[in-house]
Motif scaffolding. Structure first.
Motif, PDB file in Angstrom:
ATOM      1  N   MET A  57       0.866  -1.066  -0.160  1.00 50.67           N
ATOM      2  CA  MET A  57       0.508  -0.363   0.276  1.00 50.67           C
ATOM      3  C   MET A  57       0.866   1.862  -0.179  1.00 50.67           C
ATOM      4  SD  MET A  57      -3.240   1.167   2.272  1.00 50.67           S
ATOM      5  CE  MET A  57      -3.359   2.393   2.660  1.00 50.67           C
ATOM      6  N   ALA A  58       2.549   0.813   0.989  1.00 45.68           N
ATOM      7  CA  ALA A  58       2.626   2.352   0.267  1.00 45.68           C
ATOM      8  C   ALA A  58       3.211   2.537  -0.527  1.00 45.68           C
ATOM      9  CB  ALA A  58       4.025   2.046   2.160  1.00 45.68           C
ATOM     10  N   GLU A  59       3.592   1.623  -1.614  1.00 42.62           N
ATOM     11  CA  GLU A  59       3.803   2.109  -2.596  1.00 42.62           C
ATOM     12  C   GLU A  59       3.022   2.245  -4.266  1.00 42.62           C
ATOM     13  OE1 GLU A  59       5.555  -1.808  -3.245  1.00 42.62           O
ATOM     14  OE2 GLU A  59       7.428  -1.676  -2.514  1.00 42.62           O
ATOM     15  N   ASP A  60       2.212   1.644  -3.300  1.00 40.79           N
ATOM     16  CA  ASP A  60       0.980   2.584  -4.254  1.00 40.79           C
ATOM     17  C   ASP A  60       0.703   4.089  -4.107  1.00 40.79           C
ATOM     18  OD1 ASP A  60       0.188  -0.383  -5.790  1.00 40.79           O
ATOM     19  OD2 ASP A  60      -0.930  -1.709  -3.978  1.00 40.79           O
ATOM     20  N   SER A  62       1.938   5.780  -3.072  1.00 38.65           N
ATOM     21  CA  SER A  62       3.751   7.733  -3.491  1.00 38.65           C
ATOM     22  C   SER A  62       3.386   6.798  -5.030  1.00 38.65           C
ATOM     23  CB  SER A  62       4.732   6.999  -2.501  1.00 38.65           C
ATOM     24  OG  SER A  62       5.097   5.206  -2.970  1.00 38.65           O
ATOM     25  N   ASP A  63       2.619   6.052  -6.105  1.00 32.47           N
ATOM     26  CA  ASP A  63       2.555   6.913  -7.356  1.00 32.47           C
ATOM     27  C   ASP A  63       3.120   7.942  -8.177  1.00 32.47           C
ATOM     28  OD1 ASP A  63       2.002   5.149 -10.158  1.00 32.47           O
ATOM     29  OD2 ASP A  63       0.599   6.868  -9.709  1.00 32.47           O
ATOM     30  N   ASP A  64       3.917   7.796  -8.909  1.00 29.26           N
ATOM     31  CA  ASP A  64       4.064   9.628  -9.542  1.00 29.26           C
ATOM     32  C   ASP A  64       2.751  10.303 -10.314  1.00 29.26           C
ATOM     33  OD1 ASP A  64       7.100   8.722  -8.242  1.00 29.26           O
ATOM     34  OD2 ASP A  64       7.593   9.126 -10.639  1.00 29.26           O
ATOM     35  N   GLY A  65       2.556   8.903 -11.081  1.00 32.17           N
ATOM     36  CA  GLY A  65       1.363   9.772 -11.643  1.00 32.17           C
ATOM     37  C   GLY A  65       0.118  10.258 -11.079  1.00 32.17           C
ATOM     38  N   ASP A  66       0.115   9.382  -9.880  1.00 25.58           N
ATOM     39  CA  ASP A  66      -0.969  10.206  -8.472  1.00 25.58           C
ATOM     40  C   ASP A  66      -1.637  11.120  -7.963  1.00 25.58           C
ATOM     41  OD1 ASP A  66      -2.600   7.511  -9.541  1.00 25.58           O
ATOM     42  OD2 ASP A  66      -2.435   6.906  -7.348  1.00 25.58           O
ATOM     43  N   ILE A  67       0.061  10.904  -7.442  1.00 24.12           N
ATOM     44  CA  ILE A  67       0.809  12.803  -6.806  1.00 24.12           C
ATOM     45  C   ILE A  67       1.093  13.977  -7.760  1.00 24.12           C
ATOM     46  CG2 ILE A  67       2.990  13.205  -5.813  1.00 24.12           C
ATOM     47  CD1 ILE A  67       3.255  10.673  -4.746  1.00 24.12           C
ATOM     48  N   LEU A  68       1.194  13.171  -9.143  1.00 25.85           N
ATOM     49  CA  LEU A  68       1.421  14.815  -9.796  1.00 25.85           C
ATOM     50  C   LEU A  68      -0.135  15.072  -9.906  1.00 25.85           C
ATOM     51  CD1 LEU A  68       4.063  13.325 -12.533  1.00 25.85           C
ATOM     52  CD2 LEU A  68       4.036  15.702 -10.347  1.00 25.85           C
ATOM     53  N   ALA A  69      -1.045  14.524 -10.436  1.00 29.22           N
ATOM     54  CA  ALA A  69      -2.691  14.766 -10.551  1.00 29.22           C
ATOM     55  C   ALA A  69      -2.903  14.685  -9.444  1.00 29.22           C
ATOM     56  CB  ALA A  69      -3.251  13.309 -10.836  1.00 29.22           C
ATOM     57  N   ALA A  70      -3.091  15.075  -8.448  1.00 32.92           N
ATOM     58  CA  ALA A  70      -3.435  16.056  -7.235  1.00 32.92           C
ATOM     59  C   ALA A  70      -2.211  17.262  -7.351  1.00 32.92           C
ATOM     60  CB  ALA A  70      -2.007  14.860  -5.617  1.00 32.92           C
ATOM     61  N   VAL A  71      -0.684  16.842  -7.496  1.00 32.41           N
ATOM     62  CA  VAL A  71      -0.861  18.500  -7.486  1.00 32.41           C
ATOM     63  C   VAL A  71      -0.627  19.388  -8.101  1.00 32.41           C
ATOM     64  CG1 VAL A  71       1.808  19.741  -7.643  1.00 32.41           C
ATOM     65  CG2 VAL A  71       1.709  17.710  -6.292  1.00 32.41           C
ATOM     66  N   ARG A  72      -1.798  18.600  -9.692  1.00 31.28           N
ATOM     67  CA  ARG A  72      -2.133  19.746 -10.789  1.00 31.28           C
ATOM     68  C   ARG A  72      -3.859  19.979  -9.924  1.00 31.28           C
ATOM     69  NH1 ARG A  72       0.396  16.021 -13.957  1.00 31.28           N
ATOM     70  NH2 ARG A  72      -1.198  14.541 -13.865  1.00 31.28           N
ATOM     71  N   ILE A 101      10.242  12.409  -4.508  1.00 31.64           N
ATOM     72  CA  ILE A 101       8.796  12.931  -4.451  1.00 31.64           C
ATOM     73  C   ILE A 101       8.224  14.088  -4.217  1.00 31.64           C
ATOM     74  CG2 ILE A 101       6.958  12.525  -2.898  1.00 31.64           C
ATOM     75  CD1 ILE A 101       6.659  10.442  -2.028  1.00 31.64           C
ATOM     76  N   SER A 102       9.319  14.875  -3.449  1.00 31.74           N
ATOM     77  CA  SER A 102       9.668  16.357  -2.856  1.00 31.74           C
ATOM     78  C   SER A 102      10.108  16.461  -4.899  1.00 31.74           C
ATOM     79  CB  SER A 102      10.206  16.982  -2.130  1.00 31.74           C
ATOM     80  OG  SER A 102      11.299  16.544  -2.377  1.00 31.74           O
ATOM     81  N   LYS A 103      10.727  16.216  -5.373  1.00 28.64           N
ATOM     82  CA  LYS A 103      10.694  17.156  -6.373  1.00 28.64           C
ATOM     83  C   LYS A 103      10.237  17.010  -8.122  1.00 28.64           C
ATOM     84  CE  LYS A 103      15.123  16.210  -9.888  1.00 28.64           C
ATOM     85  NZ  LYS A 103      16.174  15.734 -10.218  1.00 28.64           N
ATOM     86  N   ILE A 104      10.004  16.044  -7.737  1.00 22.22           N
ATOM     87  CA  ILE A 104       8.455  16.043  -8.806  1.00 22.22           C
ATOM     88  C   ILE A 104       7.390  16.864  -8.102  1.00 22.22           C
ATOM     89  CG2 ILE A 104       9.098  13.754  -9.235  1.00 22.22           C
ATOM     90  CD1 ILE A 104       6.416  12.871  -8.670  1.00 22.22           C
TER      91      ILE A 104
END
Length: 244
Positions: A57-60, A62-72, A101-104
């Motif tokens: 779950m921790a890996e799920d 922290s998915d890049d695509g999901d984090i970037l969608a949230a940031v957008r 994570i913080s970089k993206i």
């Protein structure tokens, strides 16, 4: 003729922190408690996964695509700082994973950014602490992964204890957490860290610090502290050593 119409000033200008957190985060209110009056939090969540709290779950979450969608999504309100508020999701892939994570987030938003696990390392450096008691609500393999993360960053884990929970973490009573800390503390430790942004901690930190004679850090505390530092502002937490 004098008007009796009221005139209004404000509202007060606000600095914003965008908070990306997992779908099961239940402690938005706790993070707000560290905020000064002129700072607003803007929360968004990563997608739901029907699985227990675990390494997977921790890996799920922290998915890049999901984090970037949230940031957008958060970028619409132009926060000055983006915080990834999840301890396990930011330590599960080591120190480089936490920094990634913080970089993206920063690249996507043009805001300053920090993850909870980076905030922990910053707090340990600020306090000059290196011998850590690790307290978690997690199952054993996730707890051990946090120990590995701290060791990779050059810290010594002198005691480590977890509650073995794979869900319902936000429901853990303060007394349960306090009892686990007392049982795990050892004289050589110079700091205690309570992991998981979904574990309530605000009201026990200062009291346990007075009792045990050493700093007690928590995941939400260090996330709030590090985010506010990037704004040049102080967190609100009377008696909490990190904030003095």
């Amino acid at each position: 003729m004098q008007s009796n119409h009221a005139t209004f000033a404000g509202p007060e200008a606000q600095s914003g922190i965008g908070v990306v957190c997992p779908f099961d985060m239940a402690l938005d209110r706790e993070l707000w408690r560290w905020m000064p009056a002129d700072v607003s939090l803007f929360f968004t969540r990563t997608p739901f996964f029907d699985e227990p709290v675990s390494l997977e779950m921790a890996e799920d979450v922290s998915d890049d695509g999901d984090i970037l969608a949230a940031v957008r999504n958060l970028s619409a309100v132009r926060p000055a700082v983006m915080a990834y508020a999840c301890t396990s999701g930011s330590f599960v892939n080591g120190v480089s994973g936490a920094r990634h994570i913080s970089k993206i987030m920063a690249t996507e938003s043009d805001a300053q950014a920090v993850s909870t696990s980076e905030a922990l390392l910053e707090a340990l450096g600020h306090l000059g602490a290196s011998k850590v008691v690790v307290i978690t609500p997690y199952v054993a393999d996730l707890t051990l992964r946090l120990g590995d993360f701290l060791a990779e960053a050059g810290h010594s884990v002198v005691s480590l204890a977890g509650l073995g929970l794979d869900g319902g973490i936000w429901e853990v009573p303060y007394q349960t957490t306090a009892d686990l800390i007392r049982a795990a503390d050892v004289p050589e430790a110079d700091v205690i860290f309570i992991s998981c942004t979904n574990l309530p901690t605000y009201d026990i930190i200062a009291r346990l610090e007075r009792e045990l004679g050493k700093p007690v850090l928590s995941a939400n505390q260090v996330t709030a502290w590090a985010s506010l530092r990037r704004l040049g502002k102080a967190a609100v937490g009377p008696g909490q050593r990190l904030l003095t």
